[in-house]
Design an enzyme around this catalytic site. Structure first.
Site, PDB file in Angstrom:
ATOM      1  N   GLY A  10      44.586  56.309  39.856  1.00 12.33           N
ATOM      2  CA  GLY A  10      43.861  55.307  40.642  1.00 12.33           C
ATOM      3  C   GLY A  10      44.791  54.458  41.488  1.00 12.33           C
ATOM      4  N   TRP A  61      35.283  52.730  35.715  1.00  3.61           N
ATOM      5  CA  TRP A  61      34.362  53.097  36.801  1.00  3.61           C
ATOM      6  C   TRP A  61      34.253  51.863  37.680  1.00  3.61           C
ATOM      7  CZ3 TRP A  61      28.391  53.855  36.956  1.00  3.61           C
ATOM      8  CH2 TRP A  61      28.052  54.565  38.124  1.00  3.61           C
ATOM      9  N   THR A 101      38.714  41.828  35.227  1.00  4.04           N
ATOM     10  CA  THR A 101      38.276  41.538  36.591  1.00  4.04           C
ATOM     11  C   THR A 101      37.677  40.141  36.759  1.00  4.04           C
ATOM     12  OG1 THR A 101      36.601  42.167  38.240  1.00  4.04           O
ATOM     13  CG2 THR A 101      36.117  42.763  35.986  1.00  4.04           C
ATOM     14  N   TYR A 125      28.556  46.021  36.601  1.00  3.17           N
ATOM     15  CA  TYR A 125      30.012  46.257  36.504  1.00  3.17           C
ATOM     16  C   TYR A 125      30.678  45.125  35.716  1.00  3.17           C
ATOM     17  CZ  TYR A 125      34.907  46.395  38.135  1.00  3.17           C
ATOM     18  OH  TYR A 125      36.279  46.403  38.204  1.00  3.17           O
ATOM     19  N   TRP A 148      40.424  41.378  43.856  1.00  2.51           N
ATOM     20  CA  TRP A 148      40.560  41.767  45.271  1.00  2.51           C
ATOM     21  C   TRP A 148      41.817  42.632  45.489  1.00  2.51           C
ATOM     22  CZ3 TRP A 148      38.891  37.625  49.374  1.00  2.51           C
ATOM     23  CH2 TRP A 148      37.657  37.071  49.021  1.00  2.51           C
TER      24      TRP A 148
END
Ligand code: NAP
Length: 283
Positions: A10, A61, A101, A125, A148
């Protein structure tokens, strides 16, 4: 140290493998093709074979809008799979560093979010990533929340902004969502540092500097030598079509735990942003 990295193919995973190698660790980076973290047996097998001291769990994901339409898959990949990783880590005495996150917060706080603030995710999410956090034993494992993220590998907003600038005269971006743009290489270096030098707790790790997406798009154009006046602001409610997943209006993460530990904060985002834009333009 021996470090196993999930999601190594990723955007962040690539940089984590590079940063861990540069810091002279023994690195086992596993892409999704090499390890599907939703497969409990495969996770046990990979972790038992590698016997790492630390697992940096970056697989997730991350398609925020798609998650909104498939909560079961979001929970499987982001939460259940994290439990598999934690269980396998316990089996070999490893600790886990989980990548979290800003979407765990509802974005209504008038000032930056501290590590100690109570999460209240508004999207599928965000809910699934918070459930992943809850699989950890924070006395041993760490959550590193980032926001971000943009880097050389994979899809991200810097690439999107440069592509739109090549295709259109004017660009529109929302000016009522603010956050800390964070470059993947800088974040990866700090995550590897925390993984090898610290154990346990929640850490907010971002580049410094707060902007709206509108202001960020202007900064990307400026870094590319283009006219920032080509970017126009719009409010989120005027986005057409509206995005399926709500975004926090305030995504700003105070890096309080780094400050408290006496660890130097990452640069203002302008520094790595111009480095990234140059690298992307050189191909
Ligand atoms: N990007 C951001 O702004 C941001 C912000 C805050 C936190 N984060 C967190 O940072 C971490 C890295 O995100 P990123 O930006 O690098 O996104 P990314 O490029 O989408 O990386 C996630 C990686 O996980 C892999 N993956 C998906 N399902 C998997 C599975 N079942 N087994 C193994 N690997 C799987 C993906 O593979 P495929 O591409 O093949 O699906 C991808 O390589 C994630 O935990 C994300 O939640 C990202």
């Amino acid at each position: 140290m021996k470090i196993l990295i999930t999601g190594a193919g990723g955007q962040l995973g690539h940089e984590l493998v590079d940063a861990a190698n540069q810091a002279e660790n023994e690195v086992v980076g596993l892409t999704r093709a090499q390890l599907d973290v939703t497969n409990r047996g495969a996770v046990q097998q990979a972790v038992t074979a590698a016997r790492p001291q630390v697992i940096i769990h970056a697989a997730a994901w991350t398609a925020v809008d798609a998650c909104e339409g498939d909560a079961a898959k979001a929970m499987l990949v982001n939460a259940t799979a994290t439990q598999h990783v934690v269980d396998a880590a316990r089996h070999v005495g490893a600790r886990v560093v989980y990548i979290g996150t800003d979407y765990v917060f509802d974005g209504t706080k008038p000032n930056p979010y501290l590590e100690t603030d109570t999460p209240n995710p508004q999207s599928v999410y965000g809910v699934s990533k918070l459930a992943g956090e809850q699989a950890l034993d924070l006395a041993l494992d760490s959550v590193v929340r980032i926001s971000w993220v943009c880097g050389y590998h994979g899809a991200n907003m810097v690439k999107t902004i440069l592509r739109l600038a090549a295709e259109h005269d004017t660009l529109t971006f929302v000016d009522d969502q603010i956050g800390n743009p964070t470059m993947a290489d800088d974040a990866a270096r700090m995550i590897v540092h925390l993984a090898t030098e610290q154990s346990g707790g929640i850490w907010h790790v971002t580049n410094q500097g707060v902007v709206s997406w509108y202001e960020f798009a202007r900064e990307v154009l400026r870094a590319a030598g283009l006219d920032p006046a080509r970017v126009r602001p719009i409010p989120t409610r005027d986005l057409m079509p509206p995005r399926p997943a709500p975004r926090p209006a305030n995504s700003v993460l105070e890096n309080q735990a780094l400050r408290d530990a006496g660890i130097a904060l990452l640069d203002n985002f302008h520094v790595p942003l111009s480095r990234l834009v140059n690298r992307l333009r050189l191909g």
